[in-house]
Design a protein around this motif. Structure first.
Motif, PDB file in Angstrom:
ATOM      1  N   ILE A 162     -13.821 -27.784 -43.995  1.00  0.00           N
ATOM      2  CA  ILE A 162     -14.924 -27.012 -43.434  1.00  0.00           C
ATOM      3  C   ILE A 162     -14.470 -25.618 -43.004  1.00  0.00           C
ATOM      4  O   ILE A 162     -13.291 -25.370 -42.774  1.00  0.00           O
ATOM      5  CB  ILE A 162     -15.574 -27.701 -42.215  1.00  0.00           C
ATOM      6  CG1 ILE A 162     -14.542 -27.885 -41.093  1.00  0.00           C
ATOM      7  CG2 ILE A 162     -16.227 -29.020 -42.599  1.00  0.00           C
ATOM      8  CD1 ILE A 162     -15.157 -28.355 -39.794  1.00  0.00           C
ATOM      9  N   VAL A 163     -15.447 -24.723 -42.912  1.00  0.00           N
ATOM     10  CA  VAL A 163     -15.274 -23.420 -42.267  1.00  0.00           C
ATOM     11  C   VAL A 163     -16.139 -23.430 -41.017  1.00  0.00           C
ATOM     12  O   VAL A 163     -17.288 -23.890 -41.049  1.00  0.00           O
ATOM     13  CB  VAL A 163     -15.711 -22.274 -43.197  1.00  0.00           C
ATOM     14  CG1 VAL A 163     -15.754 -20.951 -42.441  1.00  0.00           C
ATOM     15  CG2 VAL A 163     -14.774 -22.171 -44.376  1.00  0.00           C
ATOM     16  N   THR A 164     -15.596 -22.932 -39.922  1.00  0.00           N
ATOM     17  CA  THR A 164     -16.334 -22.891 -38.662  1.00  0.00           C
ATOM     18  C   THR A 164     -16.709 -21.451 -38.330  1.00  0.00           C
ATOM     19  O   THR A 164     -15.884 -20.543 -38.431  1.00  0.00           O
ATOM     20  CB  THR A 164     -15.493 -23.474 -37.517  1.00  0.00           C
ATOM     21  OG1 THR A 164     -15.156 -24.829 -37.823  1.00  0.00           O
ATOM     22  CG2 THR A 164     -16.259 -23.448 -36.203  1.00  0.00           C
ATOM     23  N   LEU A 165     -17.949 -21.263 -37.942  1.00  0.00           N
ATOM     24  CA  LEU A 165     -18.413 -19.962 -37.476  1.00  0.00           C
ATOM     25  C   LEU A 165     -18.713 -20.060 -35.994  1.00  0.00           C
ATOM     26  O   LEU A 165     -19.632 -20.770 -35.574  1.00  0.00           O
ATOM     27  CB  LEU A 165     -19.674 -19.535 -38.231  1.00  0.00           C
ATOM     28  CG  LEU A 165     -20.339 -18.241 -37.746  1.00  0.00           C
ATOM     29  CD1 LEU A 165     -19.386 -17.063 -37.861  1.00  0.00           C
ATOM     30  CD2 LEU A 165     -21.615 -17.977 -38.534  1.00  0.00           C
ATOM     31  N   SER A 166     -17.894 -19.390 -35.195  1.00  0.00           N
ATOM     32  CA  SER A 166     -18.138 -19.296 -33.764  1.00  0.00           C
ATOM     33  C   SER A 166     -18.932 -18.028 -33.533  1.00  0.00           C
ATOM     34  O   SER A 166     -18.453 -16.928 -33.807  1.00  0.00           O
ATOM     35  CB  SER A 166     -16.815 -19.245 -32.996  1.00  0.00           C
ATOM     36  OG  SER A 166     -16.050 -20.401 -33.260  1.00  0.00           O
ATOM     37  N   GLN A 167     -20.125 -18.180 -33.044  1.00  0.00           N
ATOM     38  CA  GLN A 167     -21.047 -17.048 -32.982  1.00  0.00           C
ATOM     39  C   GLN A 167     -21.549 -16.828 -31.565  1.00  0.00           C
ATOM     40  O   GLN A 167     -22.109 -17.722 -30.953  1.00  0.00           O
ATOM     41  CB  GLN A 167     -22.237 -17.291 -33.907  1.00  0.00           C
ATOM     42  CG  GLN A 167     -23.174 -16.109 -33.972  1.00  0.00           C
ATOM     43  CD  GLN A 167     -24.237 -16.345 -35.029  1.00  0.00           C
ATOM     44  OE1 GLN A 167     -24.076 -17.176 -35.879  1.00  0.00           O
ATOM     45  NE2 GLN A 167     -25.317 -15.600 -34.944  1.00  0.00           N
ATOM     46  N   GLY A 168     -21.339 -15.619 -31.077  1.00  0.00           N
ATOM     47  CA  GLY A 168     -21.887 -15.249 -29.786  1.00  0.00           C
ATOM     48  C   GLY A 168     -23.108 -14.381 -29.997  1.00  0.00           C
ATOM     49  O   GLY A 168     -23.991 -14.714 -30.776  1.00  0.00           O
ATOM     50  N   ALA A 169     -23.165 -13.243 -29.346  1.00  0.00           N
ATOM     51  CA  ALA A 169     -24.320 -12.347 -29.472  1.00  0.00           C
ATOM     52  C   ALA A 169     -24.355 -11.726 -30.860  1.00  0.00           C
ATOM     53  O   ALA A 169     -23.351 -11.264 -31.383  1.00  0.00           O
ATOM     54  CB  ALA A 169     -24.215 -11.251 -28.416  1.00  0.00           C
TER      55      ALA A 169
END
Length: 265
Positions: A38-45
């Protein structure tokens, strides 16, 4: 039986390289060696921009709408080789700019690693109502086939097809399994995501497949495949729910020859 309606949503994307002119902060694409599937996208603003994630390999592209303000995971399910993963920011119309990208060289990944994960399209956790229900249904069942049967029976007997939703669903729609579980209605995409969430939570490798099926007159459709006894088997809870709730007996596994996959998750 009424004809099951399926909506097809196609989005063409014009891609522009470079950094967008507006601020997008706290974005991070990550690929960890201990989780190569998997690829993880950590997304804030993310400001006012809508985002897409493009996963490409050997000329094949998977396109995902990115939810705002949460961590999301995306599978690398096209076999071994080099993947390009690109995070895209919406500009206007069908124009997007690249925000971030990764090149990832993937070796062969086992089914139990790739198809038991929570991902953006099949999003679940141990606290999900549907997952808690799956554990209750299978608590005294020791074999995968018995557990699959229990989940299949629950879904086909309790989830009704939502014809209005099928005619109004919009591009970028992602099923929420707890909303589906609570409402007890859904479209084929919902059925397959719910079933996959429940079986994956038990450690049973399960695919969600989108493509075309004779079961719906050759229209676009979504179904599942489960890996049991050393082979993949087709499960179609959407079709079987209609029959089951009308009082007909149904078979768990379907003929694979009647289903043609376009995308696999």
């Amino acid at each position: 039986m009424k004809k099951i309606l399926v909506s097809i949503v196609i989005l063409s994307v014009l891609v522009f390289s470079g950094t967008p002119d507006y601020a997008i902060s706290k974005l991070k694409l990550a690929h960890e060696n201990d989780r190569p599937e998997i690829v993880t996208l950590s997304q804030g603003a993310v400001g006012e921009s809508d985002m897409l994630l493009l996963v490409e390999k050997d000329g094949v592209r998977y396109q995902y709408a990115v939810p705002k303000d949460e961590i999301s995971q995306y599978p690398l399910q096209m076999g071994s080789g080099v993947y390009t993963v690109r995070l895209m920011a919406h500009i206007q119309g069908n124009r997007y700019k690249e925000v971030e990208s990764l090149k990832i060289d993937v070796e062969a990944i086992e089914n139990d690693k790739l198809y038991t994960q929570s991902i953006s399209e099949i999003n679940w956790s141990s606290q999900s109502d549907a997952v808690i229900k799956a554990k209750q249904l299978t608590d005294k069942l020791d074999h995968d086939l018995d557990q699959i049967q229990a989940i299949y029976t629950f879904v086909t007997q309790n989830i009704a097809y939502d014809y209005e939703k099928a005619s109004t669903v919009k591009s970028g729609y992602i099923p929420d399994i707890d909303e589906i579980y609570k409402a007890s209605t859904g479209i084929c995409y919902d059925y397959s995501a719910l079933f996959a969430s429940m079986t994956r939570s038990l450690g049973i490798p399960t695919k969600m497949v989108k493509g075309y099926s004779e079961a719906v007159g050759g229209q676009y459709h979504a179904w599942n495949e489960v890996y049991v006894n050393g082979a993949w088997h087709v499960v179609d809870t959407t079709i079987d729910a209609a029959y089951s709730q009308a009082g007909y007996n149904t078979e768990l596994f379907k003929l694979a020859s009647k289903y043609t996959a376009a995308k696999v998750y």
